[in-house]
Design an enzyme around this catalytic site. Structure first.
Site, PDB file in Angstrom:
ATOM      1  N   ARG A 140      13.845   7.898  -4.181  1.00  0.00           N
ATOM      2  CA  ARG A 140      13.138   7.386  -3.004  1.00  0.00           C
ATOM      3  C   ARG A 140      14.111   6.928  -1.913  1.00  0.00           C
ATOM      4  O   ARG A 140      15.136   6.306  -2.176  1.00  0.00           O
ATOM      5  CB  ARG A 140      12.279   6.208  -3.472  1.00  0.00           C
ATOM      6  CG  ARG A 140      11.384   5.668  -2.438  1.00  0.00           C
ATOM      7  CD  ARG A 140      10.232   4.951  -3.083  1.00  0.00           C
ATOM      8  NE  ARG A 140      10.553   3.570  -3.383  1.00  0.00           N
ATOM      9  CZ  ARG A 140       9.601   2.648  -3.594  1.00  0.00           C
ATOM     10  NH1 ARG A 140       8.323   2.981  -3.566  1.00  0.00           N
ATOM     11  NH2 ARG A 140       9.944   1.416  -3.874  1.00  0.00           N
ATOM     12  N   ARG A 171      11.553  -3.611 -13.512  1.00  0.00           N
ATOM     13  CA  ARG A 171      10.346  -3.812 -12.692  1.00  0.00           C
ATOM     14  C   ARG A 171       9.102  -3.348 -13.435  1.00  0.00           C
ATOM     15  O   ARG A 171       8.037  -3.924 -13.322  1.00  0.00           O
ATOM     16  CB  ARG A 171      10.496  -3.085 -11.349  1.00  0.00           C
ATOM     17  CG  ARG A 171      11.468  -3.805 -10.402  1.00  0.00           C
ATOM     18  CD  ARG A 171      11.932  -2.927  -9.267  1.00  0.00           C
ATOM     19  NE  ARG A 171      10.886  -2.566  -8.336  1.00  0.00           N
ATOM     20  CZ  ARG A 171      10.931  -1.500  -7.537  1.00  0.00           C
ATOM     21  NH1 ARG A 171      11.994  -0.695  -7.550  1.00  0.00           N
ATOM     22  NH2 ARG A 171       9.952  -1.244  -6.719  1.00  0.00           N
ATOM     23  N   ARG A 210       0.357 -10.367  -7.978  1.00  0.00           N
ATOM     24  CA  ARG A 210       1.096  -9.656  -9.013  1.00  0.00           C
ATOM     25  C   ARG A 210       1.088 -10.443 -10.319  1.00  0.00           C
ATOM     26  O   ARG A 210       1.806 -10.073 -11.253  1.00  0.00           O
ATOM     27  CB  ARG A 210       2.546  -9.520  -8.556  1.00  0.00           C
ATOM     28  CG  ARG A 210       2.969  -8.114  -8.174  1.00  0.00           C
ATOM     29  CD  ARG A 210       4.386  -8.234  -7.711  1.00  0.00           C
ATOM     30  NE  ARG A 210       5.144  -7.020  -7.704  1.00  0.00           N
ATOM     31  CZ  ARG A 210       5.314  -6.257  -6.638  1.00  0.00           C
ATOM     32  NH1 ARG A 210       4.709  -6.546  -5.508  1.00  0.00           N
ATOM     33  NH2 ARG A 210       6.101  -5.208  -6.698  1.00  0.00           N
ATOM     34  N   ARG A 237      16.627   1.722  -1.577  1.00  0.00           N
ATOM     35  CA  ARG A 237      16.418   0.295  -1.767  1.00  0.00           C
ATOM     36  C   ARG A 237      17.291  -0.226  -2.899  1.00  0.00           C
ATOM     37  O   ARG A 237      17.487   0.446  -3.896  1.00  0.00           O
ATOM     38  CB  ARG A 237      14.944   0.032  -2.087  1.00  0.00           C
ATOM     39  CG  ARG A 237      14.155  -0.339  -0.869  1.00  0.00           C
ATOM     40  CD  ARG A 237      12.704  -0.403  -1.146  1.00  0.00           C
ATOM     41  NE  ARG A 237      12.366  -1.213  -2.322  1.00  0.00           N
ATOM     42  CZ  ARG A 237      11.116  -1.490  -2.662  1.00  0.00           C
ATOM     43  NH1 ARG A 237      10.121  -1.031  -1.958  1.00  0.00           N
ATOM     44  NH2 ARG A 237      10.865  -2.219  -3.728  1.00  0.00           N
ATOM     45  N   LYS A 258       1.554   2.535  -3.302  1.00  0.00           N
ATOM     46  CA  LYS A 258       0.758   1.486  -2.649  1.00  0.00           C
ATOM     47  C   LYS A 258       1.067   1.398  -1.155  1.00  0.00           C
ATOM     48  O   LYS A 258       0.168   1.320  -0.330  1.00  0.00           O
ATOM     49  CB  LYS A 258       1.027   0.101  -3.281  1.00  0.00           C
ATOM     50  CG  LYS A 258       0.640  -0.012  -4.739  1.00  0.00           C
ATOM     51  CD  LYS A 258       0.754  -1.445  -5.246  1.00  0.00           C
ATOM     52  CE  LYS A 258       2.164  -1.999  -5.284  1.00  0.00           C
ATOM     53  NZ  LYS A 258       3.076  -1.318  -6.212  1.00  0.00           N
TER      54      LYS A 258
HETATM   55  P1  AMP Z   1       7.539  -4.194  -3.734  1.00  0.00           P
HETATM   56  O1  AMP Z   1       8.092  -3.701  -2.453  1.00  0.00           O
HETATM   57  O2  AMP Z   1       6.081  -4.583  -3.633  1.00  0.00           O
HETATM   58  O3  AMP Z   1       7.812  -3.279  -4.899  1.00  0.00           O
HETATM   59  O4  AMP Z   1       8.307  -5.579  -4.051  1.00  0.00           O
HETATM   60  C1  AMP Z   1       9.710  -5.617  -4.240  1.00  0.00           C
HETATM   61  C2  AMP Z   1      10.100  -6.909  -4.983  1.00  0.00           C
HETATM   62  O5  AMP Z   1       9.679  -8.053  -4.224  1.00  0.00           O
HETATM   63  C3  AMP Z   1       9.446  -7.086  -6.351  1.00  0.00           C
HETATM   64  O6  AMP Z   1      10.142  -6.391  -7.370  1.00  0.00           O
HETATM   65  C4  AMP Z   1       9.516  -8.601  -6.510  1.00  0.00           C
HETATM   66  O7  AMP Z   1      10.825  -9.031  -6.850  1.00  0.00           O
HETATM   67  C5  AMP Z   1       9.234  -9.091  -5.095  1.00  0.00           C
HETATM   68  N1  AMP Z   1       7.786  -9.294  -4.865  1.00  0.00           N
HETATM   69  C6  AMP Z   1       6.959  -8.576  -4.039  1.00  0.00           C
HETATM   70  N2  AMP Z   1       5.698  -9.038  -4.109  1.00  0.00           N
HETATM   71  C7  AMP Z   1       5.711 -10.067  -4.993  1.00  0.00           C
HETATM   72  C8  AMP Z   1       4.711 -10.946  -5.511  1.00  0.00           C
HETATM   73  N3  AMP Z   1       3.430 -10.837  -5.129  1.00  0.00           N
HETATM   74  N4  AMP Z   1       5.113 -11.883  -6.403  1.00  0.00           N
HETATM   75  C9  AMP Z   1       6.379 -12.002  -6.786  1.00  0.00           C
HETATM   76  N5  AMP Z   1       7.371 -11.208  -6.352  1.00  0.00           N
HETATM   77  C10 AMP Z   1       7.043 -10.235  -5.476  1.00  0.00           C
END
Ligand code: AMP
Length: 215
Positions: free
Chosen positions: A127, A171, A88, A160, A13
């Site tokens: 990654r 996740r 999400r 990360r 994404k």
């Molecule tokens: P990402 O970089 O999009 O994979 O997000 C990393 C982490 O941030 C996720 O595993 C969640 O813990 C948190 N996070 C990101 N976006 C959201 C969202 N829209 N709602 C809730 N938690 C989020």
């Protein structure tokens, strides 16, 4: 153009959002990036979010909804935006529809990037990401020119915190339980466009441009 990018962790994404930014000249709004920068700066919001993120859980809706609302009110988003990692969960999608309606806007396309779970685990465990500019690399599939250093900004690459196998599995289950139902939600509203997320980043971008009518 107002777009949502949907997909499991590691589907690409972030990479595709950056390509859409270059093509459509509208900003990317990534809740993951906003949350990570709040964690780095140790703000109240960042301290609240960190535990959930480290456990692979969703940060509570009211926290991310408030963050997105603020971002979408910013004039830079007036001409369009690409939402990456938000919504999400169904509650977030409903809140988004409400806030867009208030300002006479709507979502035009929801692009779902589809990749098998096995491929995703392999991608995520290797990654490497750049804390400086957000660029992504991979230990075997997409190595930086100089080991451990970002090609774009020269910052030191890191793994990360949540790209560890146990957190990755968590996740995924979070994705399946809370995020995947959004495909039905947006499908019923005639907005869902699915593309395969396997293959080269270029071929995936082409598929995305095609489904949003921007070839
Ligand atoms: P990402 O970089 O999009 O994979 O997000 C990393 C982490 O941030 C996720 O595993 C969640 O813990 C948190 N996070 C990101 N976006 C959201 C969202 N829209 N709602 C809730 N938690 C989020």
């Amino acid at each position: 153009m107002n777009l949502i990018l949907l997909g499991p962790p590691g589907a690409g994404k972030g990479t595709q959002a950056q390509r859409l930014v270059d093509r459509l000249h509208v900003p990317q709004v990534s809740t993951g990036d906003l949350l990570r920068s709040a964690v780095r700066e140790s703000t109240d919001l960042g301290r609240e979010a960190k535990g959930y993120m480290d456990r692979g859980q969703l940060v509570p809706d009211q926290v991310v909804i408030g963050m997105v609302r603020q971002r979408l009110q910013n004039p830079v988003c007036a001409g369009g935006f690409i939402l990456d990692g938000f919504p999400r969960a169904i509650g977030q999608a409903e809140a988004l529809a409400g806030m867009l309606k208030e300002s006479g806007r709507f979502i035009e396309h929801v692009v779902s990037i589809e990749v098998s779970e096995e491929e995703l685990v392999q991608r995520l465990t290797g990654r490497l990401s750049c804390p400086g500019c957000g660029a992504m690399f991979h230990e075997t599939n997409n190595q930086p020119i100089k080991a451990g250093i970002c090609d774009k900004c020269g910052d030191r690459l890191v793994k990360r915190e949540d790209d560890k196998e146990a957190t990755i599995r968590k996740r995924f289950s979070t994705y399946r339980e809370q995020t995947e139902p959004l495909k039905t939600y947006y499908g019923e509203r005639g907005l869902l466009r699915s593309v395969t997320g396997s293959g080269s980043p270029d071929s995936i971008s082409q598929a995305i441009f095609r489904v949003i009518g921007k070839t």
